[in-house]
Write a protein that holds these residues in place. Structure first.
Motif, PDB file in Angstrom:
ATOM      1  N   ILE A  52      21.062  20.323  24.013  1.00 50.44           N
ATOM      2  CA  ILE A  52      20.924  21.214  25.159  1.00 50.44           C
ATOM      3  C   ILE A  52      21.337  22.634  24.748  1.00 50.44           C
ATOM      4  O   ILE A  52      21.985  22.824  23.718  1.00 50.44           O
ATOM      5  CB  ILE A  52      21.767  20.736  26.367  1.00 50.44           C
ATOM      6  CG1 ILE A  52      23.248  20.621  25.977  1.00 50.44           C
ATOM      7  CG2 ILE A  52      21.221  19.432  26.924  1.00 50.44           C
ATOM      8  CD1 ILE A  52      24.182  20.289  27.130  1.00 50.44           C
ATOM      9  N   SER A  53      20.999  23.597  25.577  1.00 52.90           N
ATOM     10  CA  SER A  53      21.381  24.983  25.300  1.00 52.90           C
ATOM     11  C   SER A  53      22.855  25.187  25.636  1.00 52.90           C
ATOM     12  O   SER A  53      23.463  24.404  26.369  1.00 52.90           O
ATOM     13  CB  SER A  53      20.528  25.940  26.124  1.00 52.90           C
ATOM     14  OG  SER A  53      20.906  25.862  27.480  1.00 52.90           O
ATOM     15  N   VAL A  54      23.411  26.276  25.133  1.00 50.97           N
ATOM     16  CA  VAL A  54      24.799  26.594  25.434  1.00 50.97           C
ATOM     17  C   VAL A  54      24.979  26.875  26.931  1.00 50.97           C
ATOM     18  O   VAL A  54      26.025  26.562  27.503  1.00 50.97           O
ATOM     19  CB  VAL A  54      25.311  27.757  24.539  1.00 50.97           C
ATOM     20  CG1 VAL A  54      24.675  29.072  24.927  1.00 50.97           C
ATOM     21  CG2 VAL A  54      26.813  27.842  24.549  1.00 50.97           C
ATOM     22  N   ASP A  55      23.957  27.421  27.583  1.00 47.93           N
ATOM     23  CA  ASP A  55      24.040  27.644  29.035  1.00 47.93           C
ATOM     24  C   ASP A  55      24.158  26.317  29.788  1.00 47.93           C
ATOM     25  O   ASP A  55      24.941  26.208  30.729  1.00 47.93           O
ATOM     26  CB  ASP A  55      22.816  28.415  29.532  1.00 47.93           C
ATOM     27  CG  ASP A  55      22.836  29.870  29.095  1.00 47.93           C
ATOM     28  OD1 ASP A  55      23.888  30.520  29.233  1.00 47.93           O
ATOM     29  OD2 ASP A  55      21.805  30.354  28.600  1.00 47.93           O
ATOM     30  N   GLU A  56      23.378  25.329  29.377  1.00 53.44           N
ATOM     31  CA  GLU A  56      23.486  24.006  30.001  1.00 53.44           C
ATOM     32  C   GLU A  56      24.848  23.388  29.707  1.00 53.44           C
ATOM     33  O   GLU A  56      25.451  22.755  30.574  1.00 53.44           O
ATOM     34  CB  GLU A  56      22.389  23.083  29.477  1.00 53.44           C
ATOM     35  CG  GLU A  56      20.996  23.463  29.916  1.00 53.44           C
ATOM     36  CD  GLU A  56      19.937  22.633  29.203  1.00 53.44           C
ATOM     37  OE1 GLU A  56      19.300  21.803  29.876  1.00 53.44           O
ATOM     38  OE2 GLU A  56      19.764  22.823  27.976  1.00 53.44           O
ATOM     39  N   TYR A  57      25.330  23.587  28.505  1.00 48.46           N
ATOM     40  CA  TYR A  57      26.610  23.024  28.066  1.00 48.46           C
ATOM     41  C   TYR A  57      27.755  23.509  28.941  1.00 48.46           C
ATOM     42  O   TYR A  57      28.593  22.721  29.370  1.00 48.46           O
ATOM     43  CB  TYR A  57      26.841  23.414  26.608  1.00 48.46           C
ATOM     44  CG  TYR A  57      28.115  22.908  25.979  1.00 48.46           C
ATOM     45  CD1 TYR A  57      28.236  21.591  25.563  1.00 48.46           C
ATOM     46  CD2 TYR A  57      29.192  23.767  25.768  1.00 48.46           C
ATOM     47  CE1 TYR A  57      29.389  21.134  24.959  1.00 48.46           C
ATOM     48  CE2 TYR A  57      30.351  23.320  25.166  1.00 48.46           C
ATOM     49  CZ  TYR A  57      30.448  21.996  24.756  1.00 48.46           C
ATOM     50  OH  TYR A  57      31.592  21.550  24.161  1.00 48.46           O
ATOM     51  N   VAL A  58      27.803  24.803  29.220  1.00 43.43           N
ATOM     52  CA  VAL A  58      28.919  25.339  29.996  1.00 43.43           C
ATOM     53  C   VAL A  58      28.760  25.112  31.496  1.00 43.43           C
ATOM     54  O   VAL A  58      29.677  25.403  32.260  1.00 43.43           O
ATOM     55  CB  VAL A  58      29.175  26.838  29.703  1.00 43.43           C
ATOM     56  CG1 VAL A  58      29.562  27.037  28.265  1.00 43.43           C
ATOM     57  CG2 VAL A  58      28.007  27.698  30.092  1.00 43.43           C
TER      58      VAL A  58
END
Length: 190
Positions: A52-58
């Motif tokens: 997943i992207s870092v945006d999804e991660y956070v």
């Protein structure tokens, strides 16, 4: 390796971040001792892990459980020449944390490559400081400079907001969080 990775990622419900420096195809200019062969990197990409992207991660949503983020520190050239083609081929999102002073120097990405990467929706750009100085050895003013100037400089280059900063060691989190919090609130405690 695939079985091991799957076991590690699914032992407890969480999301994970794999942090890389060099991905070596035998032709790279090594600037760091943190090196992974292209073969092992491809094994990870093809292991069945969902990235997943870092945006999804956070976002910390339930949808991110047992998923993984890929990041690269320093803005090394082989991220662009070796890792990026493999990630793009598989449509895997990733983040590259760039040291501003290393742009356009031997072994690191160029400004033009950074701009190209930033235009790809699979790629997130993050700051990794102006100089790569270790934050614990710096005054608070110099730490602020490293964090905020690198963010601002990268935003000016890519024409987008830079939301992430990578720093080491993680024990700095509370201290750096305080600096960011104070800067955001104009020095007020809240």
């Amino acid at each position: 390796m695939r079985s091991f990775l799957r076991k590690c990622l699914y032992l407890c419900p969480s999301s994970y971040c794999l942090m890389f420096h060099h991905i070596d195809d035998g032709k790279i200019m090594k600037k760091s001792s943190c090196v992974l062969s292209i073969e092992k990197f491809i094994d990870i990409l093809d292991s069945g892990i969902e990235f997943i992207s870092v945006d999804e991660y956070v976002s910390f949503s339930g949808k991110t459980i047992n998923k993984c983020v890929i990041t690269f520190d320093d803005g090394l050239k082989d991220v662009y020449t070796v890792a990026y083609p493999e990630l793009k081929k598989r449509q895997i999102p990733f983040t590259i944390f760039v040291i501003v002073d290393y742009l356009d120097t031997e072994g690191y990405i160029t400004t033009e490559e950074l701009i190209e990467l930033s235009k790809d929706p699979l790629v997130s750009i993050g700051a990794h400081g102006m100089t790569h100085d270790v934050l614990t050895g710096l005054s608070i003013e110099k730490q602020k400079y490293e964090m905020f100037s690198s963010k601002k400089y990268l935003e000016e280059i890519i024409g987008k907001k830079v939301d992430f900063f990578a720093f080491f060691p993680l024990i700095l989190w509370e201290f750096c969080h305080t600096i960011v919090w104070h800067a955001h609130l104009g020095g007020k405690n809240g």
